[in-house]
Design a protein around this motif. Structure first.
Motif, mmCIF file in Angstrom:
data_model
loop_
_atom_site.group_PDB
_atom_site.id
_atom_site.type_symbol
_atom_site.label_atom_id
_atom_site.label_comp_id
_atom_site.label_asym_id
_atom_site.label_seq_id
_atom_site.Cartn_x
_atom_site.Cartn_y
_atom_site.Cartn_z
ATOM 1 N N ARG A 187 0.706 -1.218 0.024
ATOM 2 C CA ARG A 187 -0.111 -0.015 -0.245
ATOM 3 C C ARG A 187 1.040 1.064 0.000
ATOM 4 O O ARG A 187 0.594 2.283 -0.597
ATOM 5 C CB ARG A 187 -0.786 0.020 1.304
ATOM 6 C CG ARG A 187 -1.923 1.225 1.183
ATOM 7 C CD ARG A 187 -2.933 1.281 2.423
ATOM 8 N NE ARG A 187 -3.974 0.292 2.367
ATOM 9 C CZ ARG A 187 -3.775 -0.886 3.076
ATOM 10 N NH1 ARG A 187 -2.793 -0.999 4.244
ATOM 11 N NH2 ARG A 187 -4.888 -2.029 3.047
ATOM 12 N N ILE A 188 1.953 1.367 0.976
ATOM 13 C CA ILE A 188 2.821 2.431 0.910
ATOM 14 C C ILE A 188 3.491 2.513 -0.584
ATOM 15 O O ILE A 188 3.638 3.883 -0.820
ATOM 16 C CB ILE A 188 3.792 2.224 2.038
ATOM 17 C CG1 ILE A 188 3.187 2.411 3.370
ATOM 18 C CG2 ILE A 188 4.734 3.235 1.838
ATOM 19 C CD1 ILE A 188 4.078 1.847 4.485
ATOM 20 N N GLY A 189 3.940 1.682 -0.877
ATOM 21 C CA GLY A 189 4.509 1.509 -2.519
ATOM 22 C C GLY A 189 3.569 2.151 -3.387
ATOM 23 O O GLY A 189 4.000 2.916 -4.170
ATOM 24 N N LEU A 190 2.548 1.707 -3.406
ATOM 25 C CA LEU A 190 1.413 2.216 -4.354
ATOM 26 C C LEU A 190 1.333 3.821 -4.068
ATOM 27 O O LEU A 190 1.009 4.773 -5.047
ATOM 28 C CB LEU A 190 0.205 1.400 -4.299
ATOM 29 C CG LEU A 190 -1.115 1.931 -4.998
ATOM 30 C CD1 LEU A 190 -0.568 1.680 -6.547
ATOM 31 C CD2 LEU A 190 -2.383 1.024 -4.730
ATOM 32 N N GLN A 191 1.175 4.202 -2.787
ATOM 33 C CA GLN A 191 0.630 5.523 -2.385
ATOM 34 C C GLN A 191 1.999 6.257 -2.927
ATOM 35 O O GLN A 191 1.761 7.690 -3.392
ATOM 36 C CB GLN A 191 0.820 5.523 -1.005
ATOM 37 C CG GLN A 191 -0.508 5.142 -0.549
ATOM 38 C CD GLN A 191 -0.685 5.012 1.148
ATOM 39 O OE1 GLN A 191 0.446 5.277 1.856
ATOM 40 N NE2 GLN A 191 -1.837 4.975 1.615
ATOM 41 N N LYS A 192 3.052 5.998 -2.890
ATOM 42 C CA LYS A 192 4.280 6.830 -3.453
ATOM 43 C C LYS A 192 4.088 6.786 -4.907
ATOM 44 O O LYS A 192 4.657 7.645 -5.561
ATOM 45 C CB LYS A 192 5.770 6.096 -2.962
ATOM 46 C CG LYS A 192 5.950 5.977 -1.253
ATOM 47 C CD LYS A 192 7.444 5.481 -0.975
ATOM 48 C CE LYS A 192 7.558 5.466 0.560
ATOM 49 N NZ LYS A 192 9.049 4.929 0.792
ATOM 50 N N ILE A 193 4.078 5.778 -5.528
ATOM 51 C CA ILE A 193 3.940 5.636 -7.051
ATOM 52 C C ILE A 193 2.787 6.786 -7.648
ATOM 53 O O ILE A 193 2.887 7.402 -8.523
ATOM 54 C CB ILE A 193 3.396 4.243 -7.588
ATOM 55 C CG1 ILE A 193 4.590 3.455 -7.435
ATOM 56 C CG2 ILE A 193 3.131 4.529 -8.939
ATOM 57 C CD1 ILE A 193 4.272 1.976 -7.661
ATOM 58 N N LEU A 194 1.587 6.683 -6.691
ATOM 59 C CA LEU A 194 0.347 7.466 -7.113
ATOM 60 C C LEU A 194 0.753 8.971 -6.819
ATOM 61 O O LEU A 194 0.369 9.868 -7.694
ATOM 62 C CB LEU A 194 -0.878 7.125 -6.517
ATOM 63 C CG LEU A 194 -1.333 5.864 -6.818
ATOM 64 C CD1 LEU A 194 -2.681 5.401 -5.879
ATOM 65 C CD2 LEU A 194 -1.853 5.656 -8.125
ATOM 66 N N ALA A 195 1.823 9.341 -5.939
ATOM 67 C CA ALA A 195 1.903 10.542 -5.476
ATOM 68 C C ALA A 195 2.652 11.253 -6.628
ATOM 69 O O ALA A 195 2.647 12.491 -6.942
ATOM 70 C CB ALA A 195 2.837 10.638 -4.380
ATOM 71 N N LEU A 196 3.336 10.370 -7.314
ATOM 72 C CA LEU A 196 4.306 10.934 -8.637
ATOM 73 C C LEU A 196 3.565 11.229 -9.777
ATOM 74 O O LEU A 196 4.106 11.850 -10.702
ATOM 75 C CB LEU A 196 5.326 9.870 -8.999
ATOM 76 C CG LEU A 196 6.420 9.585 -7.945
ATOM 77 C CD1 LEU A 196 7.205 8.429 -8.435
ATOM 78 C CD2 LEU A 196 7.313 10.668 -7.694
ATOM 79 N N LEU A 197 2.343 10.959 -9.864
ATOM 80 C CA LEU A 197 1.586 11.235 -10.790
ATOM 81 C C LEU A 197 1.214 12.722 -10.998
ATOM 82 O O LEU A 197 0.949 13.214 -11.895
ATOM 83 C CB LEU A 197 -0.061 10.612 -10.698
ATOM 84 C CG LEU A 197 0.166 9.116 -11.006
ATOM 85 C CD1 LEU A 197 -1.391 8.556 -10.884
ATOM 86 C CD2 LEU A 197 0.733 8.810 -12.236
ATOM 87 N N THR A 198 1.390 13.404 -9.852
ATOM 88 C CA THR A 198 1.261 15.034 -9.809
ATOM 89 C C THR A 198 2.662 15.750 -9.680
ATOM 90 O O THR A 198 2.784 16.810 -9.411
ATOM 91 C CB THR A 198 0.497 15.318 -8.581
ATOM 92 O OG1 THR A 198 1.027 14.872 -7.025
ATOM 93 C CG2 THR A 198 -1.230 14.742 -8.700
ATOM 94 N N SER A 199 3.777 14.770 -9.891
ATOM 95 C CA SER A 199 4.803 15.566 -9.978
ATOM 96 C C SER A 199 4.993 16.485 -10.928
ATOM 97 O O SER A 199 4.676 16.445 -11.888
ATOM 98 C CB SER A 199 5.889 14.245 -9.558
ATOM 99 O OG SER A 199 7.272 14.903 -9.966
ATOM 100 N N GLU A 200 6.150 17.542 -10.656
ATOM 101 C CA GLU A 200 6.445 18.405 -11.641
ATOM 102 C C GLU A 200 7.518 18.106 -12.417
ATOM 103 O O GLU A 200 7.740 18.733 -13.495
ATOM 104 C CB GLU A 200 6.849 19.807 -11.032
ATOM 105 C CG GLU A 200 5.618 20.490 -10.047
ATOM 106 C CD GLU A 200 5.984 21.796 -9.413
ATOM 107 O OE1 GLU A 200 7.225 22.265 -9.684
ATOM 108 O OE2 GLU A 200 5.303 22.382 -8.826
#
Length: 265
Positions: A9-22
């Motif tokens: 879950r934590i790994g997925l959250q980190k990946i999803l966070a990168l979807l909004t990366s600049e």
């Protein structure tokens, strides 16, 4: 086991966070990972629960990058294989976004992903009215302009999914009236491409769509006036698939518009 689940879950959250990366490269890599994860049934609901669908829809709304738009559309197509996710995609405006995307790009790979996503949504009868209202059916028909065989294969699959669900609804008594597909002008395309489609898969889906549409008595006039009955007869005699030949024969014999069929014969 709980530790493993929490770690994932934590790994997925980190990946999803990168979807909004600049960072564009980080964003592209992240959306590719999400699309791959979404291809596995076991991951689909979890991605949505963790906010992945919202992030993907935001990308479709805001990104100008061709790669991101293509891969995000593919990720949504994968998520749309899950029935629970289908309703969420529509309720969050995903159907309209996909329809808009279909008219804004000529990239065959992106169109294939968009058509695949809409085709999956077409398999849920509960969403049909909203999907039509948001331009989903016309978007499928519009993507024919690409001339790409892979795109057209997805279009045909979507129309077959839609027609099959409508037919089931008619038989079960909770669906009445003319087909939404016919209202949006799909029948002439199905008839004209039924015997000319490039791939066997595309022909099979077009043939299935026609057979299912013919089972609705409210479609009778359209079938008669457009040459649809003749095409059903050809399918019954010439389809490469025995099951489809039998379905066409059954439809011709049991269809509620027998008078029209006999008149055309």
């Amino acid at each position: 086991m709980l530790d493993i689940i929490n770690h994932l879950r934590i790994g997925l959250q980190k990946i999803l966070a990168l979807l909004t990366s600049e960072d564009l490269d980080a964003q592209i890599n992240a959306v590719k990972v999400v699309a791959n994860l979404a291809a596995e049934d076991i991951n689909q609901e979890k991605i949505v629960e963790e906010g992945g669908l919202d992030a993907l829809i935001l990308l479709l709304r805001s990104s100008k990058n061709v790669t991101i738009l293509r891969v995000a559309s593919g990720a949504i197509a994968n998520l749309a294989m899950n029935e629970l996710n289908q309703g969420l995609i529509i309720s969050k405006g995903g159907g309209q976004l996909l329809a808009n995307m279909a008219s804004k790009t000529d990239d065959p790979q992106t169109l294939r992903m968009v058509a695949g996503a809409i085709a999956n949504l077409c398999g849920n009868e509960k969403l049909h009215v909203m999907l039509k209202e948001e331009g989903g059916i016309k978007a499928l028909l519009g993507m024919v302009r690409s001339g790409n065989s892979d795109v057209i294969a997805q279009i045909a699959r979507g129309l077959a999914n839609f027609a099959k669900c409508e037919s089931r609804g008619i038989i079960q008594g909770h669906r009445k009236g003319q087909s939404l597909l016919i209202e949006d002008g799909v029948l002439p395309w199905l008839i004209s491409n039924c015997n000319t489609a490039a791939s066997a898969s595309t022909r099979r889906h077009i043939e299935l769509a026609l057979c299912h549409l013919a089972q609705n008595e409210n479609n009778a006039w359209d079938f008669k006036s457009s040459g649809g009955v003749r095409e059903l007869k050809r399918i019954a005699a010439e389809s490469n698939r025995e099951d489809i030949r039998n379905l066409a024969k059954k439809t011709l014999k049991s269809t509620p518009f027998q008078s029209e069929i006999h008149a055309e014969l």
